[in-house]
Scaffold this motif. Structure first.
Motif, PDB file in Angstrom:
ATOM      1  N   PRO A 218       3.392  -5.158   3.061  1.00  0.00           N
ATOM      2  CA  PRO A 218       2.148  -4.991   2.301  1.00  0.00           C
ATOM      3  C   PRO A 218       2.055  -5.971   1.136  1.00  0.00           C
ATOM      4  N   ILE A 219       0.859  -6.477   0.907  1.00  0.00           N
ATOM      5  CA  ILE A 219       0.600  -7.411  -0.184  1.00  0.00           C
ATOM      6  C   ILE A 219       0.039  -6.678  -1.402  1.00  0.00           C
ATOM      7  N   VAL A 220      -0.727  -5.642  -1.116  1.00  0.00           N
ATOM      8  CA  VAL A 220      -1.348  -4.850  -2.184  1.00  0.00           C
ATOM      9  C   VAL A 220      -0.731  -3.454  -2.178  1.00  0.00           C
ATOM     10  N   GLY A 221      -0.044  -3.120  -3.264  1.00  0.00           N
ATOM     11  CA  GLY A 221       0.619  -1.825  -3.353  1.00  0.00           C
ATOM     12  C   GLY A 221      -0.190  -0.808  -4.131  1.00  0.00           C
ATOM     13  N   LYS A 222       0.250   0.436  -4.073  1.00  0.00           N
ATOM     14  CA  LYS A 222      -0.444   1.523  -4.760  1.00  0.00           C
ATOM     15  C   LYS A 222      -0.490   1.282  -6.264  1.00  0.00           C
ATOM     16  N   GLY A 223       0.626   0.823  -6.817  1.00  0.00           N
ATOM     17  CA  GLY A 223       0.683   0.587  -8.258  1.00  0.00           C
ATOM     18  C   GLY A 223      -0.304  -0.474  -8.711  1.00  0.00           C
ATOM     19  N   MET A 224      -0.423  -1.537  -7.913  1.00  0.00           N
ATOM     20  CA  MET A 224      -1.353  -2.618  -8.258  1.00  0.00           C
ATOM     21  C   MET A 224      -2.792  -2.109  -8.293  1.00  0.00           C
ATOM     22  N   VAL A 225      -3.146  -1.288  -7.302  1.00  0.00           N
ATOM     23  CA  VAL A 225      -4.507  -0.755  -7.233  1.00  0.00           C
ATOM     24  C   VAL A 225      -4.743   0.247  -8.364  1.00  0.00           C
TER      25      VAL A 225
ATOM     26  N   ARG B 112      -0.205  -3.632   8.324  1.00  0.00           N
ATOM     27  CA  ARG B 112      -1.163  -3.477   7.238  1.00  0.00           C
ATOM     28  C   ARG B 112      -0.779  -4.266   5.985  1.00  0.00           C
ATOM     29  N   ASP B 113      -1.805  -4.781   5.302  1.00  0.00           N
ATOM     30  CA  ASP B 113      -1.622  -5.528   4.054  1.00  0.00           C
ATOM     31  C   ASP B 113      -1.636  -4.616   2.839  1.00  0.00           C
ATOM     32  N   ILE B 114      -2.331  -3.498   2.956  1.00  0.00           N
ATOM     33  CA  ILE B 114      -2.510  -2.584   1.821  1.00  0.00           C
ATOM     34  C   ILE B 114      -1.744  -1.295   2.102  1.00  0.00           C
ATOM     35  N   GLU B 115      -0.918  -0.876   1.148  1.00  0.00           N
ATOM     36  CA  GLU B 115      -0.124   0.339   1.341  1.00  0.00           C
ATOM     37  C   GLU B 115      -1.038   1.531   1.632  1.00  0.00           C
TER      38      GLU B 115
ATOM     39  N   MET C 120     -12.033  -0.847   0.018  1.00  0.00           N
ATOM     40  CA  MET C 120     -10.934  -1.683   0.510  1.00  0.00           C
ATOM     41  C   MET C 120     -10.845  -1.558   2.025  1.00  0.00           C
ATOM     42  N   LEU C 121     -10.881  -2.690   2.697  1.00  0.00           N
ATOM     43  CA  LEU C 121     -10.814  -2.713   4.156  1.00  0.00           C
ATOM     44  C   LEU C 121      -9.623  -3.556   4.592  1.00  0.00           C
ATOM     45  N   ASP C 122      -8.675  -2.922   5.234  1.00  0.00           N
ATOM     46  CA  ASP C 122      -7.452  -3.600   5.684  1.00  0.00           C
ATOM     47  C   ASP C 122      -7.551  -3.852   7.182  1.00  0.00           C
ATOM     48  N   LEU C 123      -7.797  -5.100   7.557  1.00  0.00           N
ATOM     49  CA  LEU C 123      -7.940  -5.470   8.966  1.00  0.00           C
ATOM     50  C   LEU C 123      -6.645  -6.012   9.559  1.00  0.00           C
ATOM     51  N   ALA C 124      -5.576  -5.999   8.772  1.00  0.00           N
ATOM     52  CA  ALA C 124      -4.317  -6.605   9.215  1.00  0.00           C
ATOM     53  C   ALA C 124      -3.463  -5.614  10.010  1.00  0.00           C
ATOM     54  N   VAL C 125      -2.716  -6.131  10.941  1.00  0.00           N
ATOM     55  CA  VAL C 125      -1.699  -5.379  11.689  1.00  0.00           C
ATOM     56  C   VAL C 125      -0.468  -6.268  11.790  1.00  0.00           C
TER      57      VAL C 125
ATOM     58  N   SER D  60      -4.881   5.174  -0.346  1.00  0.00           N
ATOM     59  CA  SER D  60      -5.966   6.100   0.004  1.00  0.00           C
ATOM     60  C   SER D  60      -5.894   7.404  -0.795  1.00  0.00           C
ATOM     61  N   GLN D  61      -4.746   7.667  -1.412  1.00  0.00           N
ATOM     62  CA  GLN D  61      -4.583   8.896  -2.211  1.00  0.00           C
ATOM     63  C   GLN D  61      -5.220   8.771  -3.594  1.00  0.00           C
ATOM     64  N   LEU D  62      -5.555   7.563  -3.985  1.00  0.00           N
ATOM     65  CA  LEU D  62      -6.109   7.331  -5.321  1.00  0.00           C
ATOM     66  C   LEU D  62      -7.601   7.661  -5.359  1.00  0.00           C
ATOM     67  N   ASN D  63      -8.005   8.340  -6.425  1.00  0.00           N
ATOM     68  CA  ASN D  63      -9.425   8.599  -6.616  1.00  0.00           C
ATOM     69  C   ASN D  63     -10.151   7.273  -6.827  1.00  0.00           C
ATOM     70  N   ASP D  64     -11.325   7.168  -6.276  1.00  0.00           N
ATOM     71  CA  ASP D  64     -12.188   5.997  -6.436  1.00  0.00           C
ATOM     72  C   ASP D  64     -11.724   4.780  -5.626  1.00  0.00           C
ATOM     73  N   ALA D  65     -10.658   4.921  -4.838  1.00  0.00           N
ATOM     74  CA  ALA D  65     -10.236   3.847  -3.942  1.00  0.00           C
ATOM     75  C   ALA D  65     -10.572   4.275  -2.513  1.00  0.00           C
ATOM     76  N   TYR D  66     -11.519   3.614  -1.902  1.00  0.00           N
ATOM     77  CA  TYR D  66     -11.949   3.965  -0.547  1.00  0.00           C
ATOM     78  C   TYR D  66     -11.315   2.970   0.425  1.00  0.00           C
ATOM     79  N   LEU D  67     -10.177   3.374   0.989  1.00  0.00           N
ATOM     80  CA  LEU D  67      -9.397   2.488   1.857  1.00  0.00           C
ATOM     81  C   LEU D  67      -9.651   2.810   3.324  1.00  0.00           C
ATOM     82  N   TYR D  68      -9.969   1.773   4.090  1.00  0.00           N
ATOM     83  CA  TYR D  68     -10.201   1.926   5.521  1.00  0.00           C
ATOM     84  C   TYR D  68      -9.337   0.922   6.281  1.00  0.00           C
ATOM     85  N   SER D  69      -8.932   1.322   7.482  1.00  0.00           N
ATOM     86  CA  SER D  69      -8.131   0.440   8.332  1.00  0.00           C
ATOM     87  C   SER D  69      -8.973  -0.035   9.505  1.00  0.00           C
ATOM     88  N   VAL D  70      -8.363  -0.862  10.335  1.00  0.00           N
ATOM     89  CA  VAL D  70      -9.076  -1.391  11.502  1.00  0.00           C
ATOM     90  C   VAL D  70      -9.513  -0.271  12.434  1.00  0.00           C
ATOM     91  N   ASP D  71      -8.755   0.816  12.505  1.00  0.00           N
ATOM     92  CA  ASP D  71      -9.125   1.931  13.384  1.00  0.00           C
ATOM     93  C   ASP D  71     -10.334   2.700  12.866  1.00  0.00           C
TER      94      ASP D  71
END
Length: 420
Positions: free
Chosen positions: A252-259, A280-283, A273-278, A287-298
């Motif tokens: 992962p390039i982007v971690g929870k702490g960074m976000v 994944r680039d984003i931990e 946040m949209l992670d299209l990598a396989v 997705s557990q963080l409030n106000d962070a809307y994380l989606y994956s390729v699926d």
């Protein structure tokens, strides 16, 4: 010879498993070379995308499965439930369907054909592709072209790139008011960035491992875009409302702490946040963080299904075309199976010809009349060529009607009618 396909895709395995078996573009040449060098298969092509990892080979499927597990340092039983193994016509059919977009998350999507061509090119460069796979994929490309031009299976398809914009618009009312950051500068990011750029966002950022490639993409987009290095992410992340990532990183390039820190700087303004990598680039924990809307390729699946019903009707026609092409390829395979026998038969005929010719030359050298030599040569050659089939028929007698029919067909003979 055994054509085999082993793999997993978005239908058989979750993202958490797919990312464990993914191959990076940089690592693919060494991987496909190692697969063949290790004598696991005679020929091999490895296809690795965000939705699938597949190995097409000439050899035993179990050897491929064991190699996959060993290469990725996984327990074989951990991945086996998610794998499909296909042989012969099933492997051929699967290759055709994948190339035509009939097995894709987006029915009829065209990008997969280019990805297959890239995989074949890598195999050719590594000399892991020969007669059988070369024939398979040349036919695959031909079938894909016919299906795409002869049916409407690819019409009205919603690409993942277009779906990315739609997902962002579900959270933010206007892309034009947003700052959008792209992490990576490869083909997928370029496609997605092009769709976002068409919406004229306030600012676009491109963060990449190398700055020149980021600058190149910024120039292509032709909007207010600025390049960055990946090392700058902790300092600039908070500036962006939309973050789309697709790199070839194994970690992962982007971690929870960074976000978490970025959200504090944004005073808890939401970020898409949209992670299209396989892998994944984003931990995933982001997705557990409030106000962070994380989606994956699926997560894009529901959006890309729009227009699916219209394409399904065309897909039936495409499937019929695929079946016809599978039959054609199977017929070609059967004809190739007889090549060694044909070669051996011709070699035997050549040996017989040379033998009687040498005898004839000797007789001529001794002064024998040419007419007698030619007569003897023709008799000897006829006897030699017919000796084996005549002896076999005599041994079989009338017991083997199949053999009798085969010989009659080979020599275009009319079988005598049996007396009643």
């Amino acid at each position: 010879m055994q054509l085999t396909a082993v793999g997993l895709n978005h239908q058989t395995a979750p993202l958490s498993i797919r990312e464990k078996l993914a191959f990076t573009a940089d690592g693919l040449p060494n991987a496909v070379s190692a697969l063949v060098d290790g004598q696991n298969v005679q020929e091999a092509v490895i296809l690795s995308t965000c939705n699938r990892t597949e190995v097409y080979g000439v050899g035993d499927a179990e050897n491929i499965i064991k190699w996959l597990a060993d290469y990725h340092k996984l327990n074989i039983e951990e991945i086996r439930p998610y794998l499909y193994t296909l042989d012969s016509n099933d492997a051929v059919r699967h290759a055709f369907r994948v190339a035509c977009g009939l097995d894709s998350m987006v029915l009829g999507e065209p990008q997969i054909l280019g990805q297959i061509k890239d995989a074949v090119r890598v195999a050719q460069e590594q000399h892991t592709i020969d007669t059988w796979l070369n024939a398979l994929f040349q036919k695959t490309f031909s079938v894909a072209k016919e299906v795409r031009t002869g049916t409407a299976v690819g019409e009205n398809s919603v690409s993942m790139a277009a779906a990315s914009v739609k997902m962002a618009e579900q959270i933010f009312p206007s892309i034009a008011d947003l700052n959008v950051l792209f992490i990576g500068a490869g083909e997928m990011i370029e496609l997605v960035a092009t769709y976002f750029a068409a919406k004229n966002p306030r600012l676009i950022g491109v963060a990449n491992r190398t700055l020149p490639r980021a600058q190149e993409l910024c120039e292509k987009l032709g909007v207010n875009a600025e390049p960055h290095l990946l090392s700058e992410l902790p300092d600039i992340l908070y500036e962006y409302d939309v973050i789309v990532s697709s790199t070839a990183s194994q970690l992962p390039i982007v971690g929870k702490g960074m976000v978490e820190r970025a959200l504090k700087q944004r005073q808890n303004m939401p970020v898409f946040m949209l992670d299209l990598a396989v892998p994944r680039d984003i931990e995933a924990e982001v997705s557990q963080l409030n106000d962070a809307y994380l989606y994956s390729v699926d997560d894009i699946a529901n959006i890309v299904q729009s227009g699916q019903q219209a394409r399904k009707k065309a897909a039936l026609e495409a499937e019929t075309m695929v079946e016809q092409k599978v039959s054609e390829f199977a017929e070609w395979q059967r004809s190739r199976q007889s090549v060694p026998l044909i070669r051996a038969l011709r070699d035997e005929g050549e040996r017989a010809r040379r033998y009687v010719l040498e005898n004839a030359m000797k007789q001529l050298a001794k002064g024998a009349p040419p007419e007698e030599v030619l007569e003897r040569l023709s008799v000897q050659l006829t006897n030699k060529l017919l000796h084996s089939p005549t002896r076999t028929l005599n041994k079989a007698g009338a017991k083997s009607s199949e053999l009798v029919e085969a010989v009659a067909q080979i020599y275009a003979l009319e079988q005598p009618k049996q007396n009643k």
